[in-house]
Scaffold this motif. Sequence first.
Motif, PDB file in Angstrom:
ATOM      1  N   ASP A 153      28.032  59.731  65.493  1.00 12.29           N
ATOM      2  CA  ASP A 153      27.224  60.870  65.022  1.00 12.29           C
ATOM      3  C   ASP A 153      25.864  60.388  64.547  1.00 12.29           C
ATOM      4  N   ASP A 154      25.846  59.264  63.836  1.00 15.80           N
ATOM      5  CA  ASP A 154      24.565  58.692  63.399  1.00 15.80           C
ATOM      6  C   ASP A 154      23.709  58.296  64.598  1.00 15.80           C
ATOM      7  N   SER A 161      28.473  63.253  68.416  1.00 21.25           N
ATOM      8  CA  SER A 161      29.027  61.974  68.882  1.00 21.25           C
ATOM      9  C   SER A 161      28.900  61.840  70.396  1.00 21.25           C
ATOM     10  N   THR A 201      21.281  52.793  56.734  1.00 19.32           N
ATOM     11  CA  THR A 201      21.663  53.295  58.067  1.00 19.32           C
ATOM     12  C   THR A 201      20.426  53.603  58.909  1.00 19.32           C
ATOM     13  N   ILE A 202      20.149  54.882  59.184  1.00 17.94           N
ATOM     14  CA  ILE A 202      19.058  55.228  60.096  1.00 17.94           C
ATOM     15  C   ILE A 202      17.703  54.812  59.533  1.00 17.94           C
ATOM     16  N   TYR A 230      13.138  61.610  60.508  1.00 10.39           N
ATOM     17  CA  TYR A 230      12.926  60.296  61.117  1.00 10.39           C
ATOM     18  C   TYR A 230      11.903  60.330  62.247  1.00 10.39           C
ATOM     19  N   ILE A 276      22.185  61.450  65.959  1.00 12.29           N
ATOM     20  CA  ILE A 276      21.056  61.911  65.148  1.00 12.29           C
ATOM     21  C   ILE A 276      19.829  61.042  65.394  1.00 12.29           C
ATOM     22  N   TYR A 277      20.028  59.726  65.435  1.00 15.68           N
ATOM     23  CA  TYR A 277      18.919  58.806  65.710  1.00 15.68           C
ATOM     24  C   TYR A 277      18.363  59.047  67.112  1.00 15.68           C
ATOM     25  N   ILE A 312      23.256  50.770  64.338  1.00 14.15           N
ATOM     26  CA  ILE A 312      23.708  52.029  63.750  1.00 14.15           C
ATOM     27  C   ILE A 312      25.166  52.290  64.109  1.00 14.15           C
ATOM     28  N   ARG A 313      25.530  51.975  65.361  1.00  9.30           N
ATOM     29  CA  ARG A 313      26.910  52.167  65.791  1.00  9.30           C
ATOM     30  C   ARG A 313      27.844  51.242  65.029  1.00  9.30           C
ATOM     31  N   GLY A 318      27.472  52.457  61.204  1.00 10.81           N
ATOM     32  CA  GLY A 318      27.602  53.897  61.003  1.00 10.81           C
ATOM     33  C   GLY A 318      28.610  54.478  61.964  1.00 10.81           C
ATOM     34  N   THR A 319      28.256  55.616  62.565  1.00 15.17           N
ATOM     35  CA  THR A 319      29.150  56.308  63.487  1.00 15.17           C
ATOM     36  C   THR A 319      28.380  56.742  64.737  1.00 15.17           C
TER      37      THR A 319
END
Length: 471
Positions: free
Chosen positions: A249-250, A41, A384-385, A331, A253-254, A242-243, A246-247
């Motif tokens: 954290d996502d 995060s 999501t991603i 990804y 990752i992205y 994504i934010r 998602g979160t």
Amino acid sequence: MFSQLKRLGADSLLYAFMNVGTKLIAFILFPLYAHYLVDTSLVGLLQMVDTTVSMLTFLVIFGTDSALAFYYFEYKDKATREKYVRSVMTFRLSIVVLLFVVFLIGGDWLSALILESSGYSQLFYIALGTLGLDTIVTLVLTILRYEFHTKRVVFTTIGKMLLIAVVSVLFLMFVWTSLEGILVARLLSVAMIVLVLIKPVRVYLKPLFDKAILKKILVYAAPLVPASLAFWIIANANNFFIRAYGTLDDVGIYGTAIKFATFITLLTSGIQLAWRPFSMSLKDKKDSPQLFATLYAAFLLIGSFGVLALATFMPWIILVMPENFRIAFQYVAPISIATFLSFYYMIVSTGIFYSKQTKHISIAFGIAAAVSIILNFVFVPQFTIWGTVISYIAAYFLALFMVFRKSQKLYYVPFSGFKMAWTIVWLIAATLSIVYIQLQNLNSWLILGVWIVFMILVLIVRMDKYFVKRK
């Protein structure tokens, strides 16, 4: 023709060396950030700050890079060229100052709006300071590039990245183990580079408000501003989707996948830096269209094989990251397709820049940005991603062909648009096939099969016969 190719090759190799060096430094640096910050995060938070600053960078540049490239080669005398550079520098720094005032006034509100959390306005203050200093460095290096001082550009750029790496690690280890520490390290490093370039900096930092020059620059540049905004939307607005769905954290990752996807620029960025002065210098050469056709085909093939290589080896490359970041490997290669297309459009847009019809780039990327937003709304809530990866590739694919089609009308290059589309479509299919094989833990020999099928499909349309007759 040989002499021009020799210059492009030599400059591209030096710029490629520069970008290999800087990317390797960044490659080492990002896992260190991840290890010290630990939480995905926090990496996502850094990604959001960098995304915002990248948008502000477009506002600062305001299309003046393309305008300066045109007028710098349009005039031959040193005094006139210097006036154009000083005018651009004055304009850009004025925008930086304006942005800083805006964030000073509304920092907490903007922080809450962008990061969905208040109390982080200091991150933007530090980042904007770095933006101001980097604005100076970037313009000076641009002029050195136009003057073909390639070695100086290369070593200065690598030196900047090394400074950022060393100072960042020292800050994280001994001074400030936080996001602020990373951003302050960047600020100090860029400040040191400004001092290294102090001689040209002194010349170009002298304010110049020449209405006639500024008008010419902005008339050329203004049509590119919507394109710059569109570039930002396509490349960076994904983080906000994504934010939202998602979160953080996502987002982390992205952001990790984005960082590794830039590996493809090891192949392209050297050419990208050399291309503009190279192509502009060939504006009035009789045999240029034939030369460009050869280069269009060569760059497409090299980029395609680069993407497939990245897809093949990514599961091992990602092992340098902490375990909670490694899921990002899937990804990376698909995103690198979009990264490659964002480079490739610049190569095939020669006619637009020759004819100064830059508004067509804004139109193409404006449409692509709208499509990107629609696709994000459709796919991100569900996937999501992966949803944002779909929108990313689709937007650049659409923009590339719109730009290419218009460029061909303005300055014809004997290059087949159908074969270009054929190659890119099968590149996307091959990349996704490799990722699927890896995710399902299928027999690794199937990846070799994907490579063979892709090469056969390319040979079917005779990639070595890209030249077509104009009707």
